[in-house]
Structure formats: C-alpha cells, structure tokens
Design a protein around this motif. Structure first.
Motif, PDB file in Angstrom:
ATOM      1  N   LEU A 165      91.842  84.726  19.927  1.00 51.65           N
ATOM      2  CA  LEU A 165      93.239  85.142  19.977  1.00 51.65           C
ATOM      3  C   LEU A 165      93.380  86.652  20.190  1.00 51.65           C
ATOM      4  O   LEU A 165      94.261  87.106  20.926  1.00 51.65           O
ATOM      5  CB  LEU A 165      93.962  84.725  18.699  1.00 51.65           C
ATOM      6  N   LEU A 166      92.520  87.421  19.558  1.00 51.20           N
ATOM      7  CA  LEU A 166      92.576  88.874  19.696  1.00 51.20           C
ATOM      8  C   LEU A 166      92.105  89.332  21.078  1.00 51.20           C
ATOM      9  O   LEU A 166      92.758  90.162  21.719  1.00 51.20           O
ATOM     10  CB  LEU A 166      91.728  89.547  18.612  1.00 51.20           C
ATOM     11  N   ASP A 186      98.497  91.173  13.317  1.00 49.97           N
ATOM     12  CA  ASP A 186      99.576  90.595  12.506  1.00 49.97           C
ATOM     13  C   ASP A 186     100.003  89.230  13.036  1.00 49.97           C
ATOM     14  O   ASP A 186     100.243  88.295  12.265  1.00 49.97           O
ATOM     15  CB  ASP A 186     100.784  91.530  12.463  1.00 49.97           C
ATOM     16  N   ALA A 187     100.096  89.084  14.354  1.00 53.33           N
ATOM     17  CA  ALA A 187     100.481  87.800  14.951  1.00 53.33           C
ATOM     18  C   ALA A 187      99.418  86.737  14.667  1.00 53.33           C
ATOM     19  O   ALA A 187      99.752  85.590  14.359  1.00 53.33           O
ATOM     20  CB  ALA A 187     100.699  87.955  16.454  1.00 53.33           C
ATOM     21  N   VAL A 188      98.152  87.111  14.739  1.00 54.43           N
ATOM     22  CA  VAL A 188      97.064  86.165  14.451  1.00 54.43           C
ATOM     23  C   VAL A 188      97.138  85.709  13.000  1.00 54.43           C
ATOM     24  O   VAL A 188      97.008  84.519  12.705  1.00 54.43           O
ATOM     25  CB  VAL A 188      95.689  86.796  14.772  1.00 54.43           C
ATOM     26  N   MET A 189      97.359  86.645  12.085  1.00 52.27           N
ATOM     27  CA  MET A 189      97.476  86.281  10.669  1.00 52.27           C
ATOM     28  C   MET A 189      98.645  85.319  10.451  1.00 52.27           C
ATOM     29  O   MET A 189      98.509  84.332   9.724  1.00 52.27           O
ATOM     30  CB  MET A 189      97.653  87.533   9.808  1.00 52.27           C
ATOM     31  N   ASP A 190      99.786  85.584  11.086  1.00 50.64           N
ATOM     32  CA  ASP A 190     100.947  84.692  10.963  1.00 50.64           C
ATOM     33  C   ASP A 190     100.650  83.305  11.522  1.00 50.64           C
ATOM     34  O   ASP A 190     101.006  82.293  10.923  1.00 50.64           O
ATOM     35  CB  ASP A 190     102.164  85.280  11.674  1.00 50.64           C
ATOM     36  N   LEU A 191     100.000  83.252  12.673  1.00 49.87           N
ATOM     37  CA  LEU A 191      99.671  81.970  13.295  1.00 49.87           C
ATOM     38  C   LEU A 191      98.728  81.155  12.409  1.00 49.87           C
ATOM     39  O   LEU A 191      98.954  79.960  12.190  1.00 49.87           O
ATOM     40  CB  LEU A 191      99.044  82.200  14.670  1.00 49.87           C
ATOM     41  N   GLU A 206     101.962  77.880  13.563  1.00 49.91           N
ATOM     42  CA  GLU A 206     102.638  78.036  14.851  1.00 49.91           C
ATOM     43  C   GLU A 206     103.327  79.382  14.938  1.00 49.91           C
ATOM     44  O   GLU A 206     103.651  79.997  13.928  1.00 49.91           O
ATOM     45  CB  GLU A 206     103.619  76.907  15.120  1.00 49.91           C
ATOM     46  N   LEU A 207     103.512  79.813  16.180  1.00 52.47           N
ATOM     47  CA  LEU A 207     104.136  81.103  16.450  1.00 52.47           C
ATOM     48  C   LEU A 207     104.832  80.986  17.791  1.00 52.47           C
ATOM     49  O   LEU A 207     104.258  80.465  18.747  1.00 52.47           O
ATOM     50  CB  LEU A 207     103.057  82.185  16.479  1.00 52.47           C
ATOM     51  N   ALA A 222     108.356  86.614  18.821  1.00 58.93           N
ATOM     52  CA  ALA A 222     107.237  87.268  18.146  1.00 58.93           C
ATOM     53  C   ALA A 222     106.041  87.424  19.091  1.00 58.93           C
ATOM     54  O   ALA A 222     105.278  88.378  18.992  1.00 58.93           O
ATOM     55  CB  ALA A 222     106.826  86.478  16.910  1.00 58.93           C
ATOM     56  N   VAL A 223     105.855  86.473  19.997  1.00 60.73           N
ATOM     57  CA  VAL A 223     104.787  86.490  21.004  1.00 60.73           C
ATOM     58  C   VAL A 223     105.379  86.031  22.330  1.00 60.73           C
ATOM     59  O   VAL A 223     106.469  85.471  22.371  1.00 60.73           O
ATOM     60  CB  VAL A 223     103.619  85.566  20.583  1.00 60.73           C
ATOM     61  N   ARG A 224     104.651  86.233  23.412  1.00 63.28           N
ATOM     62  CA  ARG A 224     105.217  85.896  24.725  1.00 63.28           C
ATOM     63  C   ARG A 224     105.179  84.397  25.045  1.00 63.28           C
ATOM     64  O   ARG A 224     105.973  83.905  25.838  1.00 63.28           O
ATOM     65  CB  ARG A 224     104.546  86.695  25.833  1.00 63.28           C
TER      66      ARG A 224
END
Length: 73
Positions: A32-33, A41-46, A51-52, A56-58
């Motif tokens: 993911l990174l 931060d987005a990876v931690m949330d996912l 789900e994300l 927040a993401v494209r």
C-alpha cells in the motif's frame, strides 16, 4: 498466523474484480505504501477499519480477512 495456517488478506481496489492476496499485514502495508502510494495514516485507517473511500484516498480500498482452511487429520 494461526495454528492452522496463514491468515490471508485480500485487497480489493475500486472496481477491479481481482483481489490482491497477502500473507501478512506487513506485506500488505508495504504494498500500500510503495505501489498504491497511500500515506501511512491512510494505511493505518484501512487496516483498522477494513475499508477506505474517497475523499480520504483517490480510489476505494477494501481489505477482507480470509479464515484459514480447516486442517484435515
């Protein structure tokens, strides 16, 4: 990892019908990174919520945890 084998993770990205399968959160996090270029931060949330979605993401991301197959004696 459980006593019966690996706990696989499937990553589903947007409308792609083919999930990407990972054997650990560490390998999924690295993908993911590096490949998807998500922020830490987005990876931690996912990983925490499974789900994300935009904004927040494209693209939309979903992680499904697969139960290991039962062992046969």
């Amino acid at each position: 990892m459980t006593a019966s084998g690996l706990d696989w993770l499937d990553l589903r990205v947007a409308d792609d019908p083919h999930p990407r399968r990972f054997s650990s959160e560490a390998s999924l996090r690295a993908y993911l990174l590096k490949v998807e270029r998500l922020s830490a931060d987005a990876v931690m949330d996912l990983l925490a919520h499974g789900e994300l979605s935009p904004p927040a993401v494209r693209r939309e991301y979903r992680v499904d945890r697969l139960a290991p197959a039962p062992r046969t004696p």
